[in-house]
Design an enzyme around this catalytic site. Sequence first.
Site, PDB file in Angstrom:
ATOM      1  N   TRP A 176      11.188  69.301 -17.954  1.00  0.00           N
ATOM      2  CA  TRP A 176      11.136  70.760 -18.042  1.00  0.00           C
ATOM      3  C   TRP A 176      12.520  71.328 -18.191  1.00  0.00           C
ATOM      4  CZ3 TRP A 176      12.722  75.381 -15.918  1.00  0.00           C
ATOM      5  CH2 TRP A 176      12.140  76.501 -16.578  1.00  0.00           C
ATOM      6  N   ARG A 228      28.611  72.619 -17.525  1.00  0.00           N
ATOM      7  CA  ARG A 228      27.911  73.820 -17.076  1.00  0.00           C
ATOM      8  C   ARG A 228      27.549  73.809 -15.593  1.00  0.00           C
ATOM      9  NH1 ARG A 228      25.645  77.408 -19.378  1.00  0.00           N
ATOM     10  NH2 ARG A 228      23.583  77.015 -18.497  1.00  0.00           N
ATOM     11  N   HIS A 287      21.421  86.653 -23.222  1.00  0.00           N
ATOM     12  CA  HIS A 287      20.208  85.993 -23.741  1.00  0.00           C
ATOM     13  C   HIS A 287      19.438  86.911 -24.682  1.00  0.00           C
ATOM     14  CE1 HIS A 287      19.572  82.986 -20.167  1.00  0.00           C
ATOM     15  NE2 HIS A 287      20.790  82.939 -20.648  1.00  0.00           N
ATOM     16  N   GLU A 346      22.938  73.525 -25.804  1.00  0.00           N
ATOM     17  CA  GLU A 346      22.861  73.222 -24.371  1.00  0.00           C
ATOM     18  C   GLU A 346      21.699  72.289 -24.053  1.00  0.00           C
ATOM     19  OE1 GLU A 346      22.536  76.803 -22.061  1.00  0.00           O
ATOM     20  OE2 GLU A 346      21.602  75.752 -20.395  1.00  0.00           O
ATOM     21  N   TYR A 382       9.900  77.811 -23.261  1.00  0.00           N
ATOM     22  CA  TYR A 382      10.995  77.984 -22.318  1.00  0.00           C
ATOM     23  C   TYR A 382      11.962  79.085 -22.792  1.00  0.00           C
ATOM     24  CZ  TYR A 382      15.607  77.760 -20.723  1.00  0.00           C
ATOM     25  OH  TYR A 382      16.810  78.182 -20.266  1.00  0.00           O
ATOM     26  N   ASP A 391      19.619  76.810 -26.020  1.00  0.00           N
ATOM     27  CA  ASP A 391      19.300  75.909 -24.902  1.00  0.00           C
ATOM     28  C   ASP A 391      18.019  75.136 -25.233  1.00  0.00           C
ATOM     29  OD1 ASP A 391      18.931  74.656 -22.485  1.00  0.00           O
ATOM     30  OD2 ASP A 391      18.944  76.485 -21.268  1.00  0.00           O
ATOM     31  N   HIS A 436      16.816  72.833 -23.248  1.00  0.00           N
ATOM     32  CA  HIS A 436      16.220  72.541 -21.943  1.00  0.00           C
ATOM     33  C   HIS A 436      15.689  71.113 -21.859  1.00  0.00           C
ATOM     34  CE1 HIS A 436      14.898  74.226 -18.042  1.00  0.00           C
ATOM     35  NE2 HIS A 436      15.857  75.085 -18.318  1.00  0.00           N
ATOM     36  N   GLU A 473      27.549  82.236 -18.752  1.00  0.00           N
ATOM     37  CA  GLU A 473      26.184  82.706 -19.031  1.00  0.00           C
ATOM     38  C   GLU A 473      25.915  83.960 -18.203  1.00  0.00           C
ATOM     39  OE1 GLU A 473      23.084  79.984 -17.869  1.00  0.00           O
ATOM     40  OE2 GLU A 473      21.717  80.768 -19.383  1.00  0.00           O
ATOM     41  N   GLU A 496      23.918  72.036 -15.768  1.00  0.00           N
ATOM     42  CA  GLU A 496      23.472  73.050 -14.801  1.00  0.00           C
ATOM     43  C   GLU A 496      22.769  72.455 -13.580  1.00  0.00           C
ATOM     44  OE1 GLU A 496      21.109  75.417 -17.558  1.00  0.00           O
ATOM     45  OE2 GLU A 496      19.286  74.743 -16.577  1.00  0.00           O
ATOM     46  N   ASN A 521      15.993  76.806  -6.661  1.00  0.00           N
ATOM     47  CA  ASN A 521      14.756  77.392  -7.172  1.00  0.00           C
ATOM     48  C   ASN A 521      13.552  76.482  -6.929  1.00  0.00           C
ATOM     49  OD1 ASN A 521      13.155  79.205  -8.488  1.00  0.00           O
ATOM     50  ND2 ASN A 521      14.051  78.902 -10.520  1.00  0.00           N
ATOM     51  N   HIS A 581      26.652  77.803 -15.309  1.00  0.00           N
ATOM     52  CA  HIS A 581      25.267  78.262 -15.379  1.00  0.00           C
ATOM     53  C   HIS A 581      25.179  79.676 -14.795  1.00  0.00           C
ATOM     54  CE1 HIS A 581      20.846  77.295 -14.090  1.00  0.00           C
ATOM     55  NE2 HIS A 581      20.882  77.857 -15.279  1.00  0.00           N
ATOM     56  N   ARG A 602      22.794  83.703 -26.679  1.00  0.00           N
ATOM     57  CA  ARG A 602      21.910  82.546 -26.678  1.00  0.00           C
ATOM     58  C   ARG A 602      20.596  82.976 -27.300  1.00  0.00           C
ATOM     59  NH1 ARG A 602      19.021  79.611 -21.500  1.00  0.00           N
ATOM     60  NH2 ARG A 602      17.374  81.081 -22.041  1.00  0.00           N
TER      61      ARG A 602
HETATM   62  O1  EZ4 Z   1      15.826  76.934 -16.303  1.00  0.00           O
HETATM   63  O2  EZ4 Z   1      17.911  78.225 -13.722  1.00  0.00           O
HETATM   64  O3  EZ4 Z   1      20.483  78.030 -18.862  1.00  0.00           O
HETATM   65  N1  EZ4 Z   1      19.660  78.375 -18.076  1.00  0.00           N
HETATM   66  C1  EZ4 Z   1      18.588  77.693 -17.670  1.00  0.00           C
HETATM   67  C2  EZ4 Z   1      17.795  78.278 -16.509  1.00  0.00           C
HETATM   68  C3  EZ4 Z   1      17.036  77.244 -15.679  1.00  0.00           C
HETATM   69  C4  EZ4 Z   1      16.722  77.778 -14.317  1.00  0.00           C
HETATM   70  C5  EZ4 Z   1      16.068  76.725 -13.423  1.00  0.00           C
HETATM   71  O4  EZ4 Z   1      15.940  77.204 -12.120  1.00  0.00           O
HETATM   72  O5  EZ4 Z   1      18.296  76.661 -18.231  1.00  0.00           O
HETATM   73  O6  EZ4 Z   1      16.973  79.295 -16.913  1.00  0.00           O
HETATM   74 CO    CO Z   2      19.968  75.935 -19.353  1.00  0.00          CO
END
Ligand code: EZ4
Ligand code: CO
Length: 405
Positions: free
Chosen positions: A405, A285, A122, A238, A159, A212, A214, A341, A264, A37, A314, A147
Amino acid sequence: MIIKDIKIFVCSPGRNFVTVKIITDSGIYGLGDATLNGREMAVSAYLEEHVAPCLIGRDPQAIEDIWQYLYRGVYWRRGAVTMAAIAAIDMALWDIKGKIAEMPVYQLLGGRSRKGVNLYAHANGSDITDTLNNAQKLIGQGFKALRLQSAVPGLKVTYGVLGDKKDYYEQQGDRPLPPEEDWCTTKYFAMVEDLFKEARKHLGDKVHLLHDVHSRLTPVESARLGKLLEPYNLLFLEDASIAENQDNYKLIRQHTTTPLAIGETYNTIWDCKDLIQNQLIDYIRTAATHAGGITPMRRIADFANMFNVRTAPHGAPDLSPICFSAHLHLNTWAPNFGIQEYVGLGNEQMQQIFLQDIRVEEGMAYVSEQPGLGIDFNEEAAQQYPYKRSYLPVSRLEDGTLWHW
Ligand code: EZ4
Ligand code: CO
Protein backbone atom coordinates in the site's frame (compact mmCIF):
# COMPACT_ATOMS: atom_id res chain seq x y z
CA MET A 1 17.01 21.58 35.66
CA ILE A 2 15.26 18.21 35.67
CA ILE A 3 12.39 16.57 33.80
CA LYS A 4 9.44 16.75 36.16
CA ASP A 5 6.61 15.27 34.13
CA ILE A 6 5.88 13.78 30.70
CA LYS A 7 2.34 13.92 29.34
CA ILE A 8 1.05 12.02 26.34
CA PHE A 9 -2.04 13.23 24.46
CA VAL A 10 -3.93 11.38 21.73
CA CYS A 11 -6.42 13.69 20.04
CA SER A 12 -8.44 13.48 16.86
CA PRO A 13 -9.20 16.85 15.24
CA GLY A 14 -10.31 15.11 12.02
CA ARG A 15 -7.53 12.53 12.33
CA ASN A 16 -5.43 11.14 15.16
CA PHE A 17 -2.30 12.76 16.55
CA VAL A 18 -0.05 11.63 19.40
CA THR A 19 1.61 14.55 21.17
CA VAL A 20 4.25 14.48 23.92
CA LYS A 21 4.83 17.29 26.39
CA ILE A 22 7.95 17.21 28.55
CA ILE A 23 7.68 19.53 31.54
CA THR A 24 10.75 20.61 33.52
CA ASP A 25 10.95 21.82 37.11
CA SER A 26 11.79 25.30 35.78
CA GLY A 27 8.40 25.55 34.09
CA ILE A 28 9.92 25.34 30.60
CA TYR A 29 8.30 22.60 28.53
CA GLY A 30 8.84 21.05 25.13
CA LEU A 31 6.58 19.39 22.53
CA GLY A 32 7.06 16.40 20.24
CA ASP A 33 5.04 14.47 17.65
CA ALA A 34 4.70 10.68 18.06
CA THR A 35 1.92 10.02 15.53
CA LEU A 36 2.04 6.62 13.84
CA ASN A 37 -0.94 6.44 11.53
CA GLY A 38 -3.22 3.51 12.38
CA ARG A 39 -1.04 2.42 15.34
CA GLU A 40 -1.33 5.52 17.56
CA MET A 41 -2.14 3.74 20.81
CA ALA A 42 0.89 1.45 20.56
CA VAL A 43 3.21 4.49 20.63
CA SER A 44 1.19 6.16 23.36
CA ALA A 45 1.43 3.04 25.57
CA TYR A 46 5.14 2.64 24.79
CA LEU A 47 5.77 6.21 25.94
CA GLU A 48 3.50 6.08 28.97
CA GLU A 49 4.52 2.70 30.31
CA HIS A 50 8.12 2.24 29.16
CA VAL A 51 9.72 5.62 28.40
CA ALA A 52 8.31 8.33 30.65
CA PRO A 53 9.13 6.61 33.99
CA CYS A 54 12.84 6.33 32.98
CA LEU A 55 13.18 10.02 32.16
CA ILE A 56 11.66 11.68 35.22
CA GLY A 57 14.43 13.37 37.19
CA ARG A 58 16.92 13.41 34.26
CA ASP A 59 18.65 16.45 32.80
CA PRO A 60 16.52 17.58 29.81
CA GLN A 61 19.58 19.21 28.24
CA ALA A 62 21.33 15.85 27.69
CA ILE A 63 19.56 15.26 24.35
CA GLU A 64 22.25 13.00 22.92
CA ASP A 65 22.52 10.82 26.03
CA ILE A 66 18.75 10.45 26.30
CA TRP A 67 18.55 9.50 22.61
CA GLN A 68 21.26 6.84 23.04
CA TYR A 69 19.63 5.65 26.27
CA LEU A 70 16.31 5.07 24.49
CA TYR A 71 17.87 3.56 21.33
CA ARG A 72 21.10 1.75 22.17
CA GLY A 73 20.21 1.24 25.81
CA VAL A 74 17.02 -0.66 25.15
CA TYR A 75 18.46 -3.66 23.25
CA TRP A 76 15.30 -3.81 21.07
CA ARG A 77 16.45 -1.27 18.52
CA ARG A 78 14.55 0.29 15.63
CA GLY A 79 10.96 -0.31 14.54
CA ALA A 80 8.20 2.19 13.82
CA VAL A 81 6.69 2.24 17.33
CA THR A 82 10.01 2.63 19.16
CA MET A 83 11.35 5.26 16.79
CA ALA A 84 8.16 7.38 16.86
CA ALA A 85 8.35 7.37 20.65
CA ILE A 86 12.04 8.35 20.66
CA ALA A 87 11.31 10.98 18.02
CA ALA A 88 8.74 12.77 20.15
CA ILE A 89 11.05 12.83 23.18
CA ASP A 90 13.92 14.10 21.03
CA MET A 91 11.84 16.90 19.44
CA ALA A 92 10.55 17.98 22.84
CA LEU A 93 14.10 18.13 24.22
CA TRP A 94 15.29 20.28 21.28
CA ASP A 95 12.27 22.51 21.91
CA ILE A 96 13.33 22.85 25.56
CA LYS A 97 16.96 23.51 24.66
CA GLY A 98 15.93 26.26 22.28
CA LYS A 99 13.78 27.86 24.94
CA ILE A 100 16.67 27.74 27.43
CA ALA A 101 19.04 29.24 24.85
CA GLU A 102 16.35 31.69 23.73
CA MET A 103 17.00 30.67 20.14
CA PRO A 104 14.99 28.95 17.43
CA VAL A 105 16.14 25.34 16.93
CA TYR A 106 17.60 26.03 13.47
CA GLN A 107 20.14 28.32 15.13
CA LEU A 108 21.24 25.50 17.42
CA LEU A 109 21.67 23.22 14.39
CA GLY A 110 24.14 25.62 12.79
CA GLY A 111 22.05 28.52 11.57
CA ARG A 112 20.34 29.55 8.40
CA SER A 113 21.37 28.22 4.99
CA ARG A 114 18.51 29.78 3.01
CA LYS A 115 15.88 32.46 3.27
CA GLY A 116 12.91 30.09 3.17
CA VAL A 117 11.87 26.51 2.57
CA ASN A 118 10.67 25.49 -0.90
CA LEU A 119 7.45 23.49 -0.79
CA TYR A 120 5.64 21.16 -3.13
CA ALA A 121 1.88 20.99 -2.94
CA HIS A 122 -0.48 18.19 -3.97
CA ALA A 123 -2.63 18.41 -7.09
CA ASN A 124 -5.00 15.43 -7.13
CA GLY A 125 -7.90 14.74 -9.43
CA SER A 126 -10.59 12.32 -10.48
CA ASP A 127 -9.16 12.47 -14.01
CA ILE A 128 -6.28 14.22 -15.79
CA THR A 129 -8.28 17.38 -16.52
CA ASP A 130 -9.35 17.63 -12.89
CA THR A 131 -5.74 17.15 -11.70
CA LEU A 132 -4.49 19.84 -14.08
CA ASN A 133 -7.25 22.26 -13.02
CA ASN A 134 -6.22 21.76 -9.41
CA ALA A 135 -2.60 22.23 -10.41
CA GLN A 136 -3.47 25.56 -12.08
CA LYS A 137 -5.14 26.74 -8.87
CA LEU A 138 -2.03 25.91 -6.84
CA ILE A 139 0.19 27.66 -9.38
CA GLY A 140 -2.15 30.65 -8.97
CA GLN A 141 -1.46 30.52 -5.22
CA GLY A 142 2.26 30.76 -5.92
CA PHE A 143 3.40 27.13 -5.72
CA LYS A 144 6.38 26.36 -7.94
CA ALA A 145 6.43 22.59 -7.41
CA LEU A 146 3.49 20.19 -7.58
CA ARG A 147 2.92 16.51 -6.97
CA LEU A 148 0.44 15.25 -9.58
CA GLN A 149 -1.80 12.26 -8.86
CA SER A 150 -4.79 11.23 -10.92
CA ALA A 151 -7.39 8.47 -10.55
CA VAL A 152 -6.62 5.36 -12.54
CA PRO A 153 -9.57 4.56 -14.85
CA GLY A 154 -10.99 1.16 -13.99
CA LEU A 155 -9.85 1.13 -10.33
CA LYS A 156 -12.29 1.80 -7.47
CA VAL A 157 -9.99 4.23 -5.67
CA THR A 158 -6.53 5.53 -6.38
CA TYR A 159 -3.90 6.38 -3.81
CA GLY A 160 -3.50 10.14 -3.29
CA VAL A 161 -6.80 11.03 -4.96
CA LEU A 162 -9.11 12.18 -2.24
CA GLY A 163 -12.35 13.22 -3.89
CA ASP A 164 -14.36 14.95 -1.18
CA LYS A 165 -12.26 13.49 1.66
CA LYS A 166 -10.58 16.54 3.08
CA ASP A 167 -8.45 14.85 5.71
CA TYR A 168 -7.14 11.93 3.70
CA TYR A 169 -7.94 8.67 5.45
CA GLU A 170 -10.06 10.19 8.18
CA GLN A 171 -12.38 8.30 10.50
CA GLN A 172 -13.99 5.27 8.93
CA GLY A 173 -17.39 5.12 10.66
CA ASP A 174 -18.43 3.48 13.92
CA ARG A 175 -16.67 0.18 13.45
CA PRO A 176 -13.54 1.14 11.55
CA LEU A 177 -11.55 -1.51 9.76
CA PRO A 178 -8.86 -1.02 7.12
CA PRO A 179 -10.55 -0.04 3.83
CA GLU A 180 -9.62 -2.29 0.90
CA GLU A 181 -8.36 -0.76 -2.33
CA ASP A 182 -7.39 -2.39 -5.59
CA TRP A 183 -4.39 -2.05 -7.87
CA CYS A 184 -3.61 -2.88 -11.49
CA THR A 185 -0.24 -1.89 -12.95
CA THR A 186 -1.47 -2.19 -16.55
CA LYS A 187 -4.33 0.26 -15.95
CA TYR A 188 -1.97 2.64 -14.15
CA PHE A 189 0.54 2.66 -17.03
CA ALA A 190 -2.31 3.44 -19.44
CA MET A 191 -2.92 6.69 -17.47
CA VAL A 192 0.35 7.91 -16.04
CA GLU A 193 2.29 8.92 -19.16
CA ASP A 194 -0.67 10.96 -20.43
CA LEU A 195 -0.88 12.72 -17.07
CA PHE A 196 2.62 14.13 -17.45
CA LYS A 197 2.39 14.70 -21.20
CA GLU A 198 -0.76 16.78 -20.67
CA ALA A 199 0.77 18.48 -17.63
CA ARG A 200 3.75 19.75 -19.61
CA LYS A 201 1.45 20.83 -22.45
CA HIS A 202 -0.87 22.81 -20.15
CA LEU A 203 1.35 23.86 -17.24
CA GLY A 204 4.53 24.59 -19.19
CA ASP A 205 8.17 23.78 -18.49
CA LYS A 206 8.84 26.03 -15.53
CA VAL A 207 6.83 24.33 -12.79
CA HIS A 208 8.52 21.42 -10.99
CA LEU A 209 6.51 18.22 -11.25
CA LEU A 210 6.63 15.25 -8.89
CA HIS A 211 4.77 11.96 -8.60
CA ASP A 212 4.28 9.37 -5.83
CA VAL A 213 3.92 5.74 -6.96
CA HIS A 214 3.43 4.61 -3.35
CA SER A 215 5.53 1.47 -3.89
CA ARG A 216 3.02 -0.19 -6.21
CA LEU A 217 5.54 -1.21 -8.89
CA THR A 218 8.14 -3.97 -9.10
CA PRO A 219 11.70 -2.75 -9.73
CA VAL A 220 11.64 -3.52 -13.45
CA GLU A 221 8.27 -1.75 -13.78
CA SER A 222 9.74 1.26 -11.95
CA ALA A 223 12.68 1.26 -14.36
CA ARG A 224 10.21 1.35 -17.25
CA LEU A 225 8.18 4.15 -15.65
CA GLY A 226 11.31 6.21 -14.99
CA LYS A 227 12.29 5.93 -18.67
CA LEU A 228 8.77 6.70 -19.84
CA LEU A 229 8.66 9.90 -17.75
CA GLU A 230 12.14 11.19 -18.68
CA PRO A 231 10.80 13.58 -21.38
CA TYR A 232 8.64 15.33 -18.75
CA ASN A 233 11.55 16.18 -16.47
CA LEU A 234 10.26 15.28 -13.01
CA LEU A 235 11.89 16.80 -9.92
CA PHE A 236 11.56 13.31 -8.50
CA LEU A 237 9.65 10.06 -8.70
CA GLU A 238 8.71 8.99 -5.19
CA ASP A 239 8.50 5.45 -3.78
CA ALA A 240 8.50 3.79 -7.19
CA SER A 241 9.25 0.38 -5.63
CA ILE A 242 9.64 -0.84 -2.09
CA ALA A 243 13.29 -0.97 -0.96
CA GLU A 244 13.26 -3.46 1.87
CA ASN A 245 15.86 -5.00 -0.40
CA GLN A 246 17.86 -1.86 -1.14
CA ASP A 247 19.39 -3.56 -4.20
CA ASN A 248 16.02 -3.06 -5.93
CA TYR A 249 17.14 0.48 -6.63
CA LYS A 250 20.30 -0.66 -8.45
CA LEU A 251 18.08 -2.13 -11.12
CA ILE A 252 15.91 1.00 -11.38
CA ARG A 253 18.93 3.32 -11.38
CA GLN A 254 20.66 1.45 -14.23
CA HIS A 255 17.78 2.22 -16.53
CA THR A 256 16.63 5.75 -15.89
CA THR A 257 17.81 9.30 -15.24
CA THR A 258 14.50 10.30 -13.62
CA PRO A 259 15.52 11.41 -10.10
CA LEU A 260 14.39 9.00 -7.39
CA ALA A 261 13.10 9.66 -3.87
CA ILE A 262 12.25 7.31 -1.02
CA GLY A 263 12.25 7.09 2.76
CA GLU A 264 8.99 8.25 4.37
CA THR A 265 8.63 4.97 6.30
CA TYR A 266 12.30 4.67 7.28
CA ASN A 267 13.09 4.50 10.98
CA THR A 268 16.86 4.88 11.07
CA ILE A 269 19.91 5.85 9.05
CA TRP A 270 20.48 2.13 8.45
CA ASP A 271 17.35 1.94 6.29
CA CYS A 272 18.88 4.63 4.03
CA LYS A 273 22.53 3.61 4.17
CA ASP A 274 22.95 1.51 1.01
CA LEU A 275 20.64 3.69 -1.05
CA ILE A 276 22.59 6.81 -0.12
CA GLN A 277 26.17 5.55 -0.22
CA ASN A 278 25.62 3.78 -3.55
CA GLN A 279 24.02 6.96 -4.92
CA LEU A 280 20.90 5.04 -5.91
CA ILE A 281 18.54 7.87 -4.94
CA ASP A 282 18.51 11.66 -5.25
CA TYR A 283 16.24 12.63 -2.34
CA ILE A 284 15.87 11.06 1.08
CA ARG A 285 12.37 11.50 2.52
CA THR A 286 12.73 10.52 6.17
CA ALA A 287 10.41 12.31 8.61
CA ALA A 288 11.47 13.53 12.05
CA THR A 289 8.53 11.69 13.64
CA HIS A 290 9.28 8.31 12.08
CA ALA A 291 13.07 8.39 11.97
CA GLY A 292 13.72 9.11 15.66
CA GLY A 293 13.61 12.90 15.85
CA ILE A 294 15.80 15.88 15.02
CA THR A 295 19.04 14.27 16.26
CA PRO A 296 19.08 11.42 13.69
CA MET A 297 17.54 13.57 10.93
CA ARG A 298 20.62 15.77 11.23
CA ARG A 299 22.90 12.73 10.92
CA ILE A 300 21.00 11.45 7.88
CA ALA A 301 21.25 14.87 6.22
CA ASP A 302 25.01 15.08 6.80
CA PHE A 303 25.56 11.52 5.57
CA ALA A 304 23.39 12.14 2.49
CA ASN A 305 25.32 15.31 1.72
CA MET A 306 28.50 13.28 1.10
CA PHE A 307 26.75 11.42 -1.73
CA ASN A 308 24.87 14.28 -3.44
CA VAL A 309 21.57 13.19 -1.93
CA ARG A 310 19.25 15.99 -0.83
CA THR A 311 16.59 15.93 1.89
CA ALA A 312 12.88 16.06 1.06
CA PRO A 313 11.05 15.36 4.32
CA HIS A 314 7.68 13.63 4.27
CA GLY A 315 4.88 16.14 4.85
CA ALA A 316 1.66 14.13 4.84
CA PRO A 317 -1.39 15.15 6.92
CA ASP A 318 -0.75 12.39 9.47
CA LEU A 319 2.43 14.12 10.62
CA SER A 320 1.38 16.71 13.19
CA PRO A 321 2.22 20.42 12.88
CA ILE A 322 4.90 19.78 15.52
CA CYS A 323 6.70 17.51 13.05
CA PHE A 324 6.23 20.12 10.31
CA SER A 325 7.81 22.74 12.58
CA ALA A 326 10.73 20.41 13.31
CA HIS A 327 11.17 19.94 9.55
CA LEU A 328 11.23 23.69 8.93
CA HIS A 329 14.09 24.06 11.42
CA LEU A 330 16.00 21.17 9.82
CA ASN A 331 15.27 22.48 6.32
CA THR A 332 16.31 26.03 7.15
CA TRP A 333 19.66 24.66 8.33
CA ALA A 334 20.51 21.61 6.17
CA PRO A 335 23.05 22.56 3.47
CA ASN A 336 21.64 19.79 1.27
CA PHE A 337 17.95 20.48 1.79
CA GLY A 338 15.94 19.90 -1.39
CA ILE A 339 12.20 20.40 -1.00
CA GLN A 340 9.47 19.97 1.64
CA GLU A 341 6.16 18.20 0.99
CA TYR A 342 3.26 20.44 2.02
CA VAL A 343 -0.46 19.78 2.46
CA GLY A 344 -1.46 22.93 4.36
CA LEU A 345 -1.26 23.89 8.01
CA GLY A 346 -4.24 21.81 9.14
CA ASN A 347 -8.00 22.17 9.46
CA GLU A 348 -9.74 24.60 11.84
CA GLN A 349 -9.78 22.20 14.80
CA MET A 350 -6.08 21.50 14.33
CA GLN A 351 -5.33 25.20 14.27
CA GLN A 352 -7.06 25.59 17.66
CA ILE A 353 -4.88 22.82 19.08
CA PHE A 354 -1.49 23.40 17.45
CA LEU A 355 -0.61 27.07 17.72
CA GLN A 356 2.17 28.31 15.46
CA ASP A 357 3.24 31.32 13.42
CA ILE A 358 4.60 29.65 10.29
CA ARG A 359 4.26 31.85 7.19
CA VAL A 360 3.60 30.34 3.78
CA GLU A 361 4.00 32.68 0.82
CA GLU A 362 4.59 32.08 -2.88
CA GLY A 363 5.31 28.39 -2.42
CA MET A 364 7.78 28.88 0.42
CA ALA A 365 7.47 28.37 4.17
CA TYR A 366 9.25 30.52 6.72
CA VAL A 367 10.32 28.99 10.03
CA SER A 368 9.22 30.48 13.34
CA GLU A 369 11.71 32.83 15.00
CA GLN A 370 10.35 31.93 18.46
CA PRO A 371 12.72 30.14 20.86
CA GLY A 372 12.60 26.36 20.46
CA LEU A 373 10.36 24.85 17.81
CA GLY A 374 7.97 27.81 17.94
CA ILE A 375 4.80 25.80 18.38
CA ASP A 376 2.36 25.46 21.29
CA PHE A 377 -0.30 22.89 22.17
CA ASN A 378 -3.72 23.75 23.61
CA GLU A 379 -4.56 20.85 25.94
CA GLU A 380 -8.16 21.95 26.57
CA ALA A 381 -8.89 22.21 22.86
CA ALA A 382 -7.30 18.79 22.27
CA GLN A 383 -9.56 17.22 24.92
CA GLN A 384 -12.59 18.14 22.83
CA TYR A 385 -11.47 15.72 20.12
CA PRO A 386 -10.77 12.33 21.68
CA TYR A 387 -9.00 9.48 19.88
CA LYS A 388 -11.02 7.49 17.35
CA ARG A 389 -9.70 4.22 15.99
CA SER A 390 -8.79 4.57 12.33
CA TYR A 391 -6.75 2.65 9.79
CA LEU A 392 -4.83 3.18 6.60
CA PRO A 393 -6.23 1.17 3.68
CA VAL A 394 -4.78 -2.08 2.39
CA SER A 395 -4.25 -2.70 -1.30
CA ARG A 396 -5.01 -5.85 -3.32
CA LEU A 397 -4.43 -6.87 -6.92
CA GLU A 398 -7.61 -7.54 -8.84
CA ASP A 399 -7.32 -11.28 -8.16
CA GLY A 400 -7.29 -10.60 -4.40
CA THR A 401 -3.53 -10.84 -3.77
CA LEU A 402 -2.47 -8.49 -0.99
CA TRP A 403 -0.19 -5.81 -2.48
CA HIS A 404 1.99 -2.93 -1.26
CA TRP A 405 0.00 0.00 0.00
O1 EZ4 B 1 0.52 7.52 2.50
O2 EZ4 B 1 1.48 9.48 5.32
O3 EZ4 B 1 3.91 11.20 0.40
N1 EZ4 B 1 3.01 10.97 1.14
C1 EZ4 B 1 2.47 9.78 1.41
C2 EZ4 B 1 1.44 9.73 2.54
C3 EZ4 B 1 1.34 8.37 3.24
C4 EZ4 B 1 0.74 8.52 4.60
C5 EZ4 B 1 0.74 7.20 5.37
O4 EZ4 B 1 0.32 7.40 6.69
O5 EZ4 B 1 2.80 8.81 0.77
O6 EZ4 B 1 0.22 10.18 2.14
CO1 CO C 1 4.64 9.22 -0.26
